[in-house]
Scaffold this motif. Structure first.
Motif, PDB file in Angstrom:
ATOM      1  N   ARG A 152      19.523  44.630 -38.757  1.00 15.48           N
ATOM      2  CA  ARG A 152      19.043  45.376 -38.266  1.00 15.48           C
ATOM      3  C   ARG A 152      18.225  47.289 -39.322  1.00 15.48           C
ATOM      4  N   ALA A 153      19.395  47.002 -39.757  1.00  8.81           N
ATOM      5  CA  ALA A 153      18.836  48.474 -40.878  1.00  8.81           C
ATOM      6  C   ALA A 153      18.305  47.760 -41.897  1.00  8.81           C
ATOM      7  N   ILE A 154      18.254  46.656 -41.719  1.00  9.83           N
ATOM      8  CA  ILE A 154      17.461  46.314 -42.946  1.00  9.83           C
ATOM      9  C   ILE A 154      16.053  45.658 -42.790  1.00  9.83           C
ATOM     10  N   ASP A 155      15.874  45.368 -41.546  1.00 11.85           N
ATOM     11  CA  ASP A 155      14.196  45.624 -40.620  1.00 11.85           C
ATOM     12  C   ASP A 155      14.127  47.041 -41.110  1.00 11.85           C
ATOM     13  N   LEU A 156      14.612  48.214 -41.025  1.00  7.22           N
ATOM     14  CA  LEU A 156      13.990  49.255 -40.730  1.00  7.22           C
ATOM     15  C   LEU A 156      14.461  49.587 -42.384  1.00  7.22           C
ATOM     16  N   MET A 157      13.905  49.318 -42.957  1.00  3.34           N
ATOM     17  CA  MET A 157      14.069  49.684 -44.582  1.00  3.34           C
ATOM     18  C   MET A 157      12.231  50.108 -45.011  1.00  3.34           C
ATOM     19  N   GLY A 158      11.831  51.502 -45.441  1.00  2.00           N
ATOM     20  CA  GLY A 158      10.715  51.000 -45.544  1.00  2.00           C
ATOM     21  C   GLY A 158      10.608  50.652 -47.365  1.00  2.00           C
ATOM     22  N   PRO A 159       9.042  50.873 -47.619  1.00  2.00           N
ATOM     23  CA  PRO A 159       8.735  50.241 -48.494  1.00  2.00           C
ATOM     24  C   PRO A 159       9.815  51.176 -49.407  1.00  2.00           C
ATOM     25  N   GLU A 162      16.286  49.598 -50.508  1.00  6.46           N
ATOM     26  CA  GLU A 162      16.606  48.540 -50.438  1.00  6.46           C
ATOM     27  C   GLU A 162      18.478  48.459 -49.543  1.00  6.46           C
ATOM     28  N   THR A 163      18.336  49.352 -49.509  1.00  4.50           N
ATOM     29  CA  THR A 163      19.948  49.790 -49.323  1.00  4.50           C
ATOM     30  C   THR A 163      19.632  51.226 -47.789  1.00  4.50           C
ATOM     31  N   LEU A 164      21.171  50.528 -47.475  1.00  7.64           N
ATOM     32  CA  LEU A 164      21.219  51.945 -46.543  1.00  7.64           C
ATOM     33  C   LEU A 164      22.570  52.852 -45.974  1.00  7.64           C
ATOM     34  N   ALA A 165      22.976  53.772 -45.996  1.00  8.51           N
ATOM     35  CA  ALA A 165      23.771  54.487 -45.794  1.00  8.51           C
ATOM     36  C   ALA A 165      24.689  54.778 -44.852  1.00  8.51           C
ATOM     37  N   LEU A 166      26.095  53.791 -45.515  1.00  8.08           N
ATOM     38  CA  LEU A 166      26.786  53.418 -44.084  1.00  8.08           C
ATOM     39  C   LEU A 166      27.215  55.063 -43.237  1.00  8.08           C
ATOM     40  N   MET A 167      27.870  54.898 -42.325  1.00  2.00           N
ATOM     41  CA  MET A 167      27.932  56.476 -41.559  1.00  2.00           C
ATOM     42  C   MET A 167      29.493  56.209 -40.819  1.00  2.00           C
ATOM     43  N   ILE A 168      30.429  56.586 -41.571  1.00  2.00           N
ATOM     44  CA  ILE A 168      31.966  56.356 -40.784  1.00  2.00           C
ATOM     45  C   ILE A 168      32.647  57.179 -40.194  1.00  2.00           C
ATOM     46  N   ASP A 169      32.677  57.746 -39.445  1.00  2.00           N
ATOM     47  CA  ASP A 169      33.547  58.369 -38.340  1.00  2.00           C
ATOM     48  C   ASP A 169      34.853  57.891 -38.172  1.00  2.00           C
ATOM     49  N   TYR A 170      35.943  58.944 -37.948  1.00  2.00           N
ATOM     50  CA  TYR A 170      37.352  58.823 -38.078  1.00  2.00           C
ATOM     51  C   TYR A 170      37.905  59.883 -36.541  1.00  2.00           C
ATOM     52  N   LEU A 288      11.903  48.024 -31.637  1.00  2.00           N
ATOM     53  CA  LEU A 288      11.552  48.216 -32.483  1.00  2.00           C
ATOM     54  C   LEU A 288      11.484  47.932 -33.966  1.00  2.00           C
ATOM     55  N   CYS A 289      12.156  46.654 -33.625  1.00  2.00           N
ATOM     56  CA  CYS A 289      13.223  46.300 -34.732  1.00  2.00           C
ATOM     57  C   CYS A 289      12.051  44.564 -34.372  1.00  2.00           C
ATOM     58  N   ALA A 290      12.472  44.080 -33.999  1.00  2.00           N
ATOM     59  CA  ALA A 290      10.975  43.324 -32.794  1.00  2.00           C
ATOM     60  C   ALA A 290       9.938  43.234 -33.458  1.00  2.00           C
ATOM     61  N   GLU A 291       9.227  44.690 -32.872  1.00  2.00           N
ATOM     62  CA  GLU A 291       8.115  44.854 -34.070  1.00  2.00           C
ATOM     63  C   GLU A 291       7.604  44.720 -35.202  1.00  2.00           C
ATOM     64  N   ARG A 292       8.374  45.690 -35.616  1.00  2.00           N
ATOM     65  CA  ARG A 292       8.363  45.662 -37.287  1.00  2.00           C
ATOM     66  C   ARG A 292       8.779  44.341 -37.703  1.00  2.00           C
ATOM     67  N   ARG A 293       9.186  43.549 -37.252  1.00  3.41           N
ATOM     68  CA  ARG A 293       9.851  42.763 -37.658  1.00  3.41           C
ATOM     69  C   ARG A 293       8.544  41.440 -38.215  1.00  3.41           C
ATOM     70  N   SER A 294       8.014  41.636 -36.848  1.00  2.00           N
ATOM     71  CA  SER A 294       6.757  40.973 -36.679  1.00  2.00           C
ATOM     72  C   SER A 294       5.756  41.406 -37.241  1.00  2.00           C
ATOM     73  N   LEU A 295       5.158  42.284 -37.882  1.00  2.00           N
ATOM     74  CA  LEU A 295       4.633  42.396 -38.963  1.00  2.00           C
ATOM     75  C   LEU A 295       4.531  43.172 -40.137  1.00  2.00           C
ATOM     76  N   MET A 296       6.103  42.632 -40.307  1.00  7.24           N
ATOM     77  CA  MET A 296       6.196  42.347 -42.164  1.00  7.24           C
ATOM     78  C   MET A 296       5.752  40.916 -42.331  1.00  7.24           C
ATOM     79  N   VAL A 297       6.867  39.417 -41.236  1.00  8.02           N
ATOM     80  CA  VAL A 297       6.476  38.757 -41.295  1.00  8.02           C
ATOM     81  C   VAL A 297       4.539  37.867 -41.053  1.00  8.02           C
ATOM     82  N   ALA A 298       3.367  39.020 -40.279  1.00  5.95           N
ATOM     83  CA  ALA A 298       2.348  38.597 -40.098  1.00  5.95           C
ATOM     84  C   ALA A 298       1.674  39.329 -41.496  1.00  5.95           C
ATOM     85  N   ALA A 299       2.364  40.637 -42.299  1.00  4.77           N
ATOM     86  CA  ALA A 299       1.824  40.865 -43.408  1.00  4.77           C
ATOM     87  C   ALA A 299       2.158  39.677 -44.217  1.00  4.77           C
TER      88      ALA A 299
END
Length: 339
Positions: A152-159, A162-170, A288-299
């Protein structure tokens, strides 16, 4: 007022298209592209009726994806092809496309032990992990949930991202996973998600838990270790890797990792009053992720729908479509007000 939904994807991130490849890099890339684009290509060692690539798999085999594997194999085209085929088969066996559904992993999500919220100064989506909110016993589903969230984080990466920020709270007496589970997750990350981790920020780590990280360090790729930041500095100006960076930022000579308005208040000292409310957040994230992925596949289909299509082109097309829709909606609202 509290916020219970993810922040919207930045519509105009400061990013650049993929840089041009050198002559040697282009030659090696072309070898990998030709392999997967060949007419009648089928996955090796797979039953004939299932060996052809699916639409989802062709979409996954983007220009940037092929390059991530080439870089991960130090530009060995044969090894990159092998690793890509191994990952294609793993994604099927693991159930990325069919078995690991929102319904399957939702029991893991009820306490908010993982959530996606905000973006760092490089436009990378922030995936938060809160071990103290663990609500289930160790099982394959826990691992499924971790990678469902990563997808899902990959789905929400903009132009250009290609990477994410992992936030781990102990904080709050967080528990560690077993060494076995940690090794399994690390192995999957390093084998099947090369160059997807931009930064791992590990906050409020007590000295006792340093022993756990010492135990798993031998299993962590050296490049990944360089991306791990323990107990980063968080102040009213945002989040910084070190106290030295925080001081240098005041002088304008270094950039911060997160702006305050992209950070949650709880544990991370941001300005966003985010509170995890499962019934609200889960539905919003899945939609949000389903809609964005649908838009990306259509594009992707509009651009040509083939192996090697650039993620950059797909995401820019989605961004522009989204921005145009927002402009049209605002115009409609203004027209209605004026009438």
């Amino acid at each position: 007022m509290s916020i219970h939904v993810p922040l919207p994807l930045p519509t105009q991130p400061e990013a650049s298209p993929p840089p041009a490849l050198s002559e040697k890099e282009q030659t090696l890339y072309d070898l990998v592209l030709e392999h997967f684009s060949a007419a009648g290509y089928t996955l090796p060692d797979v039953a004939q009726e299932k060996a052809a690539l699916t639409m989802d798999e062709k979409f996954w085999l983007s220009y940037e994806c092929l390059l991530r594997y080439l870089r991960a194999t130090k530009w060995d085209a044969d090894e990159a092809i092998k690793r890509l085929e191994d990952t294609l088969k793993w994604r099927r066996e693991f159930g990325i496309y069919d078995q690991i559904t929102p319904e399957h992993v939702e029991p893991e999500a009820t306490t908010g032990k993982e959530f996606i919220f905000g973006y760092d100064t490089h436009g990378r989506p922030a995936l938060y992990m809160c071990p103290s909110k663990q609500n289930t016993e160790e099982s394959p589903r826990q691992i499924h949930y971790t990678f469902w969230m990563l997808e899902r984080a990959i789905d929400l990466m903009g132009p250009g991202v290609e990477t994410l920020a992992l936030m781990i709270d102990y904080a709050d007496k967080a528990k560690n996973p077993s060494i076995s589970t940690a090794r399994t997750v690390l192995n999957i990350l390093q084998t099947h998600y090369p160059e997807r981790l931009g930064l791992a920020l590990i906050a409020h780590l007590p000295w006792l838990l340093h022993a756990f990280y010492k135990l798993i360090t031998p299993f962590i790729d050296p490049l990944t270790r360089l991306k791990m930041v323990f107990n980063p500095v968080i102040n009213e100006n945002g989040l910084f890797r070190t106290a030295m960076d925080a001081e240098a930022w005041n002088a304008g000579s270094v950039s911060r990792v997160f702006e305050p308005e992209q950070l949650v208040q709880e544990s991370w000292n941001g300005t966003q009053p985010f509170k995890y409310s499962h019934a609200v957040y889960w539905e919003a994230l899945v939609k949000l992720c389903a809609e964005r992925r649908s838009l990306m596949v259509a594009a992707w289909h509009r651009i040509g729908g083939k192996v090697g299509t650039k993620e950059w082109e797909v995401k820019v097309a989605v961004r522009d479509k989204t921005m145009n829709a927002q402009v049209d909606a605002e115009k409609t609202d203004n027209d209605q007000l004026q009438s």
